[in-house]
Write an enzyme that holds these catalytic residues in place. Structure first.
Site, PDB file in Angstrom:
ATOM      1  N   ARG A 170       0.855  -1.197   0.000  1.00 46.60           N
ATOM      2  CA  ARG A 170       0.000   0.000   0.000  1.00 46.60           C
ATOM      3  C   ARG A 170       0.888   1.243   0.000  1.00 46.60           C
ATOM      4  O   ARG A 170       1.506   1.575   1.021  1.00 46.60           O
ATOM      5  CB  ARG A 170      -0.926   0.019   1.215  1.00 46.60           C
ATOM      6  CG  ARG A 170      -1.797   1.276   1.247  1.00 46.60           C
ATOM      7  CD  ARG A 170      -3.022   1.165   2.145  1.00 46.60           C
ATOM      8  NE  ARG A 170      -2.720   1.065   3.552  1.00 46.60           N
ATOM      9  CZ  ARG A 170      -3.630   1.201   4.527  1.00 46.60           C
ATOM     10  NH1 ARG A 170      -4.900   1.418   4.205  1.00 46.60           N
ATOM     11  NH2 ARG A 170      -3.285   1.082   5.788  1.00 46.60           N
ATOM     12  N   ASP A 454      -4.029   3.355  14.088  1.00 49.08           N
ATOM     13  CA  ASP A 454      -3.200   3.919  13.025  1.00 49.08           C
ATOM     14  C   ASP A 454      -3.699   5.315  12.708  1.00 49.08           C
ATOM     15  O   ASP A 454      -4.519   5.878  13.444  1.00 49.08           O
ATOM     16  CB  ASP A 454      -3.164   3.012  11.794  1.00 49.08           C
ATOM     17  CG  ASP A 454      -4.512   2.882  11.091  1.00 49.08           C
ATOM     18  OD1 ASP A 454      -5.459   3.630  11.431  1.00 49.08           O
ATOM     19  OD2 ASP A 454      -4.615   2.041  10.182  1.00 49.08           O
TER      20      ASP A 454
END
Length: 538
Positions: A170, A454
């Site tokens: 990613r 996150d």
């Protein structure tokens, strides 16, 4: 350049502003930098135009506009077409693990028993120069099977290739720059840096193992942004003489506008598509961000009260599965963020029951797999999907023709049950402070109160507080009105608790507190907290 500690290198218009650590020259080769520079020169102008289009759309929403399925792309939605068939290593995706690309995580994730590892340069990674280039080295070393890690008496090594998860990288989103690399004095697109360096160094390595260069694409807001990625893929494959369609990409549907363009996003990437993912945490953040000025119609309860059974979230996931399967694409479920406790069996019992229920709902809805944040959750997710899949690798046969989702269903935020309490406000403050301090210290995935936090969950925390302040919300448990002054008081109180804990770092928490106040309390809403945070990072 090996071992050089100073930056300032420039070659062919490319400037390297970060220090050249040990082995960084193996990634930052003249050939690799020339490859990324070609992509930057050809595509960065379009990227900047699309970011301007985002700003224009936000202005329309703030002025009273809404989101809907696009009339100009009706033909795409109503015509018959399918994406490319699943690529090797991506046929069975029943459990995927996510995490940053440090050495230990790389080994643990690949060894975890998951079918796929999302190797994350984005929300689970603090983009220090060392993390950015070191992560590329770790991925290449893993493919070369030269990666190992030791911590005290414990050592980590890779299992045989046949037992390893498929790597899906990613890169960072279109909105981010990489300030340590410049082209003709301007920063590179962070997306093109992460994608380009991995593709240049590892595409052939992946193909030699019978798989390919695979990606997760974050933060996309329109099919035109997906079209840009597709054009980058086509050009990158041409430059390295790799067959078109070798690249495969799964798009995270994690922005509110993208939920109205799922079919179009798949269509733009159809030769390179590997499906869509329900990026639930960033999706909630995007809901708040896009309609933050529109009053209580788009006001969510505190984040822990918003479940996937809320009507607007149910519409989003049902539409995602039916859209994907109609087009032959995988539908991947959301994150199980629980981190098992080594000390509290009761916490584990309650949390694992919730994880099992969440994965059972997803597998029952037709998802082909789902995400976990910790290796201990891999068997739980796998067992749930095993029970539904039997001997099949996925659920692409389940077309979900029973699903009918309208724009109004996706916009039904006001039907979400739940309260806003002082406890919820304090949790948002506490989590954001802890996360931002860790982020400024170079960690992007942080275990806080048995949950893996996150950047997406930190974004929810700070944006909710901003929205509550600007709507004069009264807390359900105390009756107090959420104001900037109240939040400042709670910041001081939560910070005092953190200071009493072992390992408190005054400098990092000082930076975190200043940053949090900026993104939660300023009248102007920061589009992403990582933008001012990255500006503060060396």
């Amino acid at each position: 350049m090996d071992g050089v500690e100073t930056g300032g290198v420039e070659t062919g218009g490319v400037g390297i502003g970060g220090p050249i650590r040990d082995r960084f020259d193996e990634i930052l080769t003249p050939e690799a930098l020339a490859f990324v520079a070609t992509l930057q020169r050809e595509f960065d102008g379009r990227r900047l135009e699309l970011l301007e289009a985002r700003r224009a759309r936000q202005a329309e929403l703030s002025a009273g506009g809404t989101l809907d399925f696009l009339p100009e792309t009706r033909q795409v939605r109503e015509s018959e077409w399918r994406v490319a068939p699943p690529a090797p290593g991506l046929v069975d995706r029943r459990v995927e693990i996510t995490g940053p690309v440090d050495r230990k995580m790389t080994i643990n994730a690949l060894n975890s028993g998951a079918k796929v590892w999302l190797a994350d340069f984005e929300d689970a990674n603090a983009p220090t120069w060392e993390n950015t280039i070191g992560g590329q080295l770790n991925l290449r070393d893993a493919l070369d099977r030269t990666l190992d890690f030791s911590a005290g008496e414990k050592s980590y090594a890779l299992k045989p290739d046949s037992e390893l998860a498929t790597v899906v990288v990613r890169p960072r989103g279109w909105h981010l720059d990489e300030k340590h690399l410049t082209l003709d004095g301007r920063p590179f697109s962070a997306s093109l840096v992460d994608f380009g360096l991995y593709f240049f160094h590892s595409a052939q390595r992946q193909m030699a193992k019978g798989k390919g260069p695979y990606f997760y694409l974050p933060k996309i807001e329109s099919h035109l942004e997906a079209r840009l990625w597709n054009d980058v893929f086509v050009r990158a494959q041409e430059l390295l003489e790799i067959p078109r369609g070798t690249i495969r990409a799964t798009v995270l549907i994690e922005t509110y506008p993208a939920a109205f363009e799922m079919e179009e996003i798949l269509y733009e990437l159809r030769d390179h598509s590997a499906g869509l993912n329900a990026g639930r945490w960033d999706y909630l953040f995007s809901v708040i961000k896009k309609f933050r000025t529109r009053g209580r119609e788009f006001l969510l309860p505190e984040r822990n009260a918003v479940t996937m059974t809320a009507p607007f979230m149910r519409a989003y996931t049902e539409l995602l599965v039916s859209t994907c399967h109609r087009r032959g694409a995988h539908a991947i479920g959301g994150m199980a963020a629980f981190i098992p406790s080594r000390r509290d069996p009761e916490v584990n019992k309650v949390a694992l029951e919730k994880v099992t229920a969440d994965k059972t709902r997803e597998s029952g809805d037709g998802f082909d797999g789902s995400w976990v944040a910790h290796p201990d959750l891999v068997p739980i997710c796998r067992d749930v999907f095993d029970a539904v899949l039997d001997d099949r690798p996925n659920q692409l046969h389940r077309l979900r023709e029973d699903v009918s989702v309208s724009a109004a269903d996706l916009l039904a935020v006001s039907k979400t049950p739940g309260d806003i309490t002082e406890a919820g406000l304090r949790n948002n403050v506490d989590v954001a402070l802890r996360y931002l301090a860790a982020w400024m210290g170079g960690l992007g995935a942080v275990a806080i109160h048995n949950l893996m936090e996150d950047a997406a969950t930190a974004e929810i925390s700070r944006s909710q507080i901003w929205q509550w302040i600007h709507n004069g919300i009264e807390l359900a448990d105390t009756g107090a009105v959420v104001t900037g002054e109240l939040v400042e008081k709670i910041i001081d109180e939560e910070l005092a608790k953190i200071k009493a804990e072992p390992g408190y770092d005054e400098a990092l928490y000082g930076q975190a507190t200043a940053l949090f106040k900026e993104v939660a309390l300023d009248d102007d809403f920061a589009e992403f907290l990582t933008l001012p945070a990255y500006a503060r990072m060396p």
